[in-house]
Scaffold this motif. Structure first.
Motif, PDB file in Angstrom:
ATOM      1  N   UNK A 213      -8.058 -41.754 -89.947  1.00 24.03           N
ATOM      2  CA  UNK A 213      -7.906 -42.134 -88.542  1.00 24.03           C
ATOM      3  C   UNK A 213      -9.260 -42.321 -87.860  1.00 24.03           C
ATOM      4  N   UNK A 214     -10.232 -41.466 -88.195  1.00 25.54           N
ATOM      5  CA  UNK A 214     -11.557 -41.637 -87.594  1.00 25.54           C
ATOM      6  C   UNK A 214     -12.262 -42.872 -88.152  1.00 25.54           C
ATOM      7  N   UNK A 215     -12.012 -43.205 -89.401  1.00 28.68           N
ATOM      8  CA  UNK A 215     -12.554 -44.451 -89.953  1.00 28.68           C
ATOM      9  C   UNK A 215     -12.005 -45.655 -89.174  1.00 28.68           C
ATOM     10  N   UNK A 216     -10.705 -45.636 -88.928  1.00 28.31           N
ATOM     11  CA  UNK A 216     -10.085 -46.730 -88.171  1.00 28.31           C
ATOM     12  C   UNK A 216     -10.536 -46.727 -86.713  1.00 28.31           C
ATOM     13  N   UNK A 245     -20.320 -39.762 -92.067  1.00 26.25           N
ATOM     14  CA  UNK A 245     -21.628 -40.405 -91.960  1.00 26.25           C
ATOM     15  C   UNK A 245     -21.870 -41.285 -93.185  1.00 26.25           C
ATOM     16  N   UNK A 246     -21.616 -40.733 -94.354  1.00 29.42           N
ATOM     17  CA  UNK A 246     -21.821 -41.465 -95.611  1.00 29.42           C
ATOM     18  C   UNK A 246     -20.952 -42.722 -95.668  1.00 29.42           C
ATOM     19  N   UNK A 247     -19.661 -42.546 -95.373  1.00 28.40           N
ATOM     20  CA  UNK A 247     -18.717 -43.669 -95.488  1.00 28.40           C
ATOM     21  C   UNK A 247     -18.994 -44.757 -94.458  1.00 28.40           C
ATOM     22  N   UNK A 248     -19.289 -44.355 -93.234  1.00 30.75           N
ATOM     23  CA  UNK A 248     -19.514 -45.345 -92.181  1.00 30.75           C
ATOM     24  C   UNK A 248     -20.839 -46.073 -92.350  1.00 30.75           C
ATOM     25  N   UNK A 249     -21.845 -45.370 -92.865  1.00 25.28           N
ATOM     26  CA  UNK A 249     -23.117 -46.053 -93.157  1.00 25.28           C
ATOM     27  C   UNK A 249     -22.914 -47.121 -94.215  1.00 25.28           C
ATOM     28  N   UNK A 252     -21.826 -50.254 -92.854  1.00 28.54           N
ATOM     29  CA  UNK A 252     -22.775 -50.968 -92.008  1.00 28.54           C
ATOM     30  C   UNK A 252     -22.944 -50.417 -90.606  1.00 28.54           C
ATOM     31  N   UNK A 253     -22.336 -49.279 -90.302  1.00 25.53           N
ATOM     32  CA  UNK A 253     -22.488 -48.696 -88.973  1.00 25.53           C
ATOM     33  C   UNK A 253     -23.880 -48.080 -88.814  1.00 25.53           C
ATOM     34  N   UNK A 254     -24.427 -48.218 -87.617  1.00 22.76           N
ATOM     35  CA  UNK A 254     -25.703 -47.594 -87.287  1.00 22.76           C
ATOM     36  C   UNK A 254     -25.430 -46.166 -86.821  1.00 22.76           C
ATOM     37  N   UNK A 256     -27.341 -42.245 -86.099  1.00 25.80           N
ATOM     38  CA  UNK A 256     -28.612 -41.561 -85.877  1.00 25.80           C
ATOM     39  C   UNK A 256     -28.757 -40.250 -86.643  1.00 25.80           C
ATOM     40  N   UNK A 257     -27.685 -39.737 -87.203  1.00 24.53           N
ATOM     41  CA  UNK A 257     -27.736 -38.423 -87.831  1.00 24.53           C
ATOM     42  C   UNK A 257     -28.591 -38.407 -89.102  1.00 24.53           C
ATOM     43  N   UNK A 258     -29.322 -37.317 -89.296  1.00 27.06           N
ATOM     44  CA  UNK A 258     -30.209 -37.122 -90.429  1.00 27.06           C
ATOM     45  C   UNK A 258     -29.464 -36.341 -91.513  1.00 27.06           C
ATOM     46  N   UNK A 259     -29.230 -36.954 -92.668  1.00 28.87           N
ATOM     47  CA  UNK A 259     -28.447 -36.311 -93.733  1.00 28.87           C
ATOM     48  C   UNK A 259     -29.132 -35.055 -94.272  1.00 28.87           C
ATOM     49  N   UNK A 260     -30.456 -35.032 -94.316  1.00 27.01           N
ATOM     50  CA  UNK A 260     -31.163 -33.835 -94.770  1.00 27.01           C
ATOM     51  C   UNK A 260     -30.936 -32.683 -93.798  1.00 27.01           C
ATOM     52  N   UNK A 261     -30.936 -33.007 -92.512  1.00 26.07           N
ATOM     53  CA  UNK A 261     -30.665 -31.983 -91.496  1.00 26.07           C
ATOM     54  C   UNK A 261     -29.235 -31.474 -91.627  1.00 26.07           C
TER      55      UNK A 261
END
Length: 463
Positions: A213-216, A245-249, A252-254, A256-261
């Protein structure tokens, strides 16, 4: 397209999985990392946190907020407010609502997400107005539910009326995780087409629909989605932050979140999650997928509380019966959305009906107040026989209940005298009198012991 994230681990994820028992000292070391991760906001206050701080954690909720604010200067702090109910379970007069909102902003809140359990917008007007007057963002939340009377047109109409009211954004609040991917897409699109404000989507993973649902929601143009760091996600909590974050990136979504953080944050919370599992605070039941919730629509916080309450009474074997009774009670009450305080009212009444073996043999005072109109207008028609049984010849209130309430802040402040050290103390007492009184006594005793201890230590050193 850009999409932003609200992190819920400090509030709703904590509330949904471990009944809001995470103390400030447990999460304090990671706050600076949360602040730097790139979140749109951190949901960290409101909901059940206030009650839990006073009742279970021996913390001043206001001091907790100030400490979080100090550690997180660069990220918007967000709270959940139940409109005219504030953080409690009944309506308060307008002077109390205004003072509570004012002090919330003064102590560090940037965004107040405001909802009414019945979607009766008369009950959020004052809170929205005061939020905006104090320079904070008022996010109007639509309580999503399914029933014969709830539909797309109704929700769009609520969003349009919220925009006219002056809210800063509109949130689709799906408490039980029952909104499907298709419904999410259509509702976000419809609202975006009819208002110019940012649209936010909040859901839970209870039924397994949350991630999809959040993907949609993102595909439909949602501006912000609510997620929980992965070790505190799933089940009755929110979908996982890192996964989305992984799936939406990838799509092609922009972001701001830092995956290492995010990895650092998740690694920090894992031991807290594991400790809660080991000591029983985190019941594995609430971490599983429960598709039955598509029928009985019980939200995460309500389910974890029901499990805790039935366990305490030695009646956990009655859980399935209570869950089946819940939609029946909800229908009798005119299909209110199952969100606090309605979720507690419906859940307790359903449990009472099952445990006593007779429907409405005992009716809670909260349900009586609801039928009297003290919570606002029921979305649909209530059961006339039940209404007659409870009210007799008394006519239910049709106007805004808060208009019948006398101002009480200054009166309560005067009555408390030196017991209350601040306006915040007065508000704590108004919201939860018994819990606040105990907290004040414990605080005074602790301060007195500290003074005596310091004095004794000084004498000893001088001697």
């Amino acid at each position: 397209m850009k999409i932003q994230f609200t992190e819920t681990v400090l509030r709703d994820a904590n509330q949904s999985l471990i009944a809001t028992r995470m103390g400030y000292n447990e999460f304090e070391p990671i706050l600076e990392d949360l602040d730097k991760a790139g979140y749109y906001s951190l949901e960290c206050w409101g909901g059940a946190t206030f009650d839990s701080c006073l009742r279970y954690l021996n913390e001043d909720p206001w001091e907790r907020l100030r400490k979080i604010r100090k550690k997180c200067p660069d990220t918007k702090l967000q709270m959940l407010l139940r409109g005219q109910n504030l953080l409690g379970y009944k309506h308060y007069p307008d002077d109390v609502v205004r003072m509570f909102v004012k002090k919330s902003v003064e102590n560090g809140i940037d965004i107040i997400r405001i909802f009414d359990a019945l979607n009766d917008l008369r009950n959020i007007e004052v809170a929205v107005d005061e939020t905006l007057k104090n320079g904070a963002m008022a996010s109007g939340a639509i309580c999503f539910t399914k029933s014969p009377i709830h539909n797309l047109e109704m929700y769009v109409d609520i969003a349009v009326r919220m925009e006219k009211m002056g809210v800063s954004s509109v949130c689709i609040k799906d408490m039980a995780g029952i909104i499907s991917p298709r419904e999410t897409y259509e509702l976000v699109r419809a609202i975006k087409e009819n208002i110019k404000l940012p649209v936010i989507v909040h859901t839970h993973s209870t039924t397994g629909l949350g991630l999809m649902s959040l993907m949609k929601a993102a595909e439909a143009g949602a501006d912000v989605i609510d997620t929980a760091i992965s070790c505190f996600s799933g089940g009755t909590s929110q979908p996982p932050t890192e996964t989305l974050v992984y799936a939406l990136k990838e799509q092609g979504f922009e972001i701001d979140l830092d995956m290492d953080a995010l990895k650092k944050i998740n690694d920090f919370f894992k031991p807290i999650r594991n400790k809660a599992l080991k000591n029983g605070l985190l019941n594995p039941v609430v971490m599983t997928t429960d598709t039955d919730a598509l029928k009985y629509q019980v939200p995460g916080g309500m389910l974890s509380n029901l499990v805790a309450q039935l366990t305490a009474q030695g009646k956990l074997d009655k859980l399935d019966e209570v869950l089946l009774e819940t939609p029946r009670v909800r229908e009798d009450l005119g299909y209110p959305p199952l969100v606090t305080p309605m979720s507690q009212m419906v859940g307790v009444q359903a449990a009472t009906n099952v445990i006593t073996g007779e429907r409405y043999k005992t009716v809670s005072k909260e349900v009586k107040a609801y039928l009297h109109g003290e919570y606002g207008k029921a979305p649909g028609e209530v059961n006339k026989e039940l209404e007659k049984k409870v009210l007799g010849d008394t006519e239910p209130i049709t106007g805004r209940f808060a208009d019948t309430l006398e101002p009480m802040f200054e009166k309560t402040k005067k009555e408390l005298g030196e017991t209350a050290k601040s306006d915040e103390d007065v508000l704590s007492y108004i919201a939860f009198p018994a819990q606040a009184e105990k907290f004040f006594r414990d605080r005074d005793k602790k301060n007195e012991n500290r003074k005596n201890g310091t004095f004794s230590y000084t004498i000893e050193r001088v001697g």
